[in-house]
Write an enzyme that holds these catalytic residues in place. Structure first.
Site, PDB file in Angstrom:
ATOM      1  N   CYS A 142     -60.796  10.575 -26.121  1.00  0.00           N
ATOM      2  CA  CYS A 142     -59.422  10.320 -25.672  1.00  0.00           C
ATOM      3  C   CYS A 142     -59.345   9.091 -24.756  1.00  0.00           C
ATOM      4  O   CYS A 142     -60.336   8.639 -24.203  1.00  0.00           O
ATOM      5  CB  CYS A 142     -58.811  11.516 -24.954  1.00  0.00           C
ATOM      6  SG  CYS A 142     -58.554  12.958 -26.000  1.00  0.00           S
TER       7      CYS A 142
ATOM      8  N   ARG B 146     -55.430  10.301 -28.741  1.00  0.00           N
ATOM      9  CA  ARG B 146     -55.972  11.656 -28.790  1.00  0.00           C
ATOM     10  C   ARG B 146     -57.164  11.813 -29.719  1.00  0.00           C
ATOM     11  O   ARG B 146     -57.134  11.363 -30.871  1.00  0.00           O
ATOM     12  CB  ARG B 146     -54.867  12.629 -29.231  1.00  0.00           C
ATOM     13  CG  ARG B 146     -55.291  14.084 -29.190  1.00  0.00           C
ATOM     14  CD  ARG B 146     -54.202  14.992 -29.713  1.00  0.00           C
ATOM     15  NE  ARG B 146     -54.593  16.400 -29.602  1.00  0.00           N
ATOM     16  CZ  ARG B 146     -54.045  17.379 -30.277  1.00  0.00           C
ATOM     17  NH1 ARG B 146     -53.037  17.135 -31.100  1.00  0.00           N
ATOM     18  NH2 ARG B 146     -54.471  18.610 -30.121  1.00  0.00           N
TER      19      ARG B 146
ATOM     20  N   ALA C 212     -58.689  15.133 -30.986  1.00  0.00           N
ATOM     21  CA  ALA C 212     -58.387  16.566 -30.953  1.00  0.00           C
ATOM     22  C   ALA C 212     -59.661  17.387 -31.100  1.00  0.00           C
ATOM     23  O   ALA C 212     -60.368  17.277 -32.104  1.00  0.00           O
ATOM     24  CB  ALA C 212     -57.409  16.917 -32.070  1.00  0.00           C
TER      25      ALA C 212
ATOM     26  N   GLY D 185     -60.835  13.889 -20.988  1.00  0.00           N
ATOM     27  CA  GLY D 185     -61.995  14.588 -20.454  1.00  0.00           C
ATOM     28  C   GLY D 185     -62.119  16.002 -20.955  1.00  0.00           C
ATOM     29  O   GLY D 185     -61.607  16.370 -22.009  1.00  0.00           O
ATOM     30  N   GLU D 186     -62.803  16.824 -20.175  1.00  0.00           N
ATOM     31  CA  GLU D 186     -62.988  18.233 -20.501  1.00  0.00           C
ATOM     32  C   GLU D 186     -63.082  19.035 -19.212  1.00  0.00           C
ATOM     33  O   GLU D 186     -63.852  18.685 -18.311  1.00  0.00           O
ATOM     34  CB  GLU D 186     -64.246  18.450 -21.343  1.00  0.00           C
ATOM     35  CG  GLU D 186     -64.434  19.882 -21.795  1.00  0.00           C
ATOM     36  CD  GLU D 186     -65.633  20.062 -22.711  1.00  0.00           C
ATOM     37  OE1 GLU D 186     -65.859  21.205 -23.160  1.00  0.00           O
ATOM     38  OE2 GLU D 186     -66.353  19.077 -22.959  1.00  0.00           O
TER      39      GLU D 186
ATOM     40  N   ASP E 207     -57.179  22.748 -22.811  1.00  0.00           N
ATOM     41  CA  ASP E 207     -57.418  22.690 -21.370  1.00  0.00           C
ATOM     42  C   ASP E 207     -56.409  21.792 -20.661  1.00  0.00           C
ATOM     43  O   ASP E 207     -56.191  21.937 -19.458  1.00  0.00           O
ATOM     44  CB  ASP E 207     -58.856  22.261 -21.056  1.00  0.00           C
ATOM     45  CG  ASP E 207     -59.253  20.938 -21.697  1.00  0.00           C
ATOM     46  OD1 ASP E 207     -58.486  20.415 -22.527  1.00  0.00           O
ATOM     47  OD2 ASP E 207     -60.350  20.435 -21.390  1.00  0.00           O
TER      48      ASP E 207
END
Length: 223
Positions: free
Chosen positions: A2, A49, A51, A76-77, A101
């Site tokens: 992303c 994005r 995904a 990020g995550e 998230d």
């Protein structure tokens, strides 16, 4: 991966969506699965994005809060999103529509303000527009894994996951910094909060930058 980018015209001038589109196009390789924009008067957020967590459009960004008063563009995550999601549901009555998230970020900012960032476990660069306060918040993960560059003067703020996103705006200054280029040649990288361009900086790791039309401040949320 992303990618995020955006413009905040502190002088009140309207953001041109075609410029925001050009900025997003420069980082299309970071998010080949789609792009999104949120533009309102003098503020614009963009997103490319990739995904992974939520393949449907429910994970599309920029993502608004349920009442549309907080807008988020994020790269990020978040590793502890399930714990935070449960806490937001239990203590603040939040309702979520997806497994993404990203969705905890606007709700978390409404619940905890800048205290959100010290609760997050993960790697991230986050842009938040607070509609009511008319403030832009840029935050970076504690280790600085995810990049986040910005330019800020009394007229405009530009930011992006890569410097070339900023340079896609023809009004962006393009002057190399001799000192930072020298640092790069010696060390192989510029200082952690700088770049090789004059007046283009990195949000420091573990920090949040808050900008309104009249103020600008960086605070550390992690040591």
């Amino acid at each position: 991966m992303c990618g995020i980018t955006g413009i905040f015209c502190r002088n009140g001038r309207d953001v041109q969506k075609n410029i925001l589109k050009k900025m997003c196009d420069t980082i299309s390789h970071r998010g080949p699965d789609g792009e999104g924009f949120w533009v309102h008067n003098n503020v614009g957020l963009g997103h490319r994005r990739l995904a992974i967590r939520e393949l449907s459009d429910l994970g599309a960004q920029p993502m608004p809060s349920e009442d549309k008063s907080v807008i988020v563009s994020y790269n990020g995550e978040i590793y502890n999103d399930a714990i935070l999601r449960s806490e937001l549901e239990k203590n603040f009555g939040c309702r979520f529509k997806s497994h993404c998230d990203t969705e905890i970020l606007p709700a978390g900012y409404q619940a905890w303000g800048l205290g959100l960032f010290e609760k997050l476990e993960g790697i991230f660069s986050i842009a938040i527009w607070d509609v009511h306060k008319e403030e832009l918040i840029l935050a970076r993960d504690p280790m600085g894994v995810k990049p986040l560059y910005y330019y800020c003067d009394d007229q405009v703020v530009r930011f992006g996951s890569e410097i070339k996103a900023l340079l896609a705006d023809n009004e962006q200054k393009r002057v190399l910094s001799e000192l930072d280029v020298a640092d790069f040649m010696v060390n192989g990288y510029p200082s952690p909060d700088r770049s090789t361009y004059q007046d283009i900086y990195q949000v420091p790791a573990g920090s949040a930058l808050v900008v309104s039309s009249k103020k600008q401040a960086i605070s550390k949320y992690w040591e």
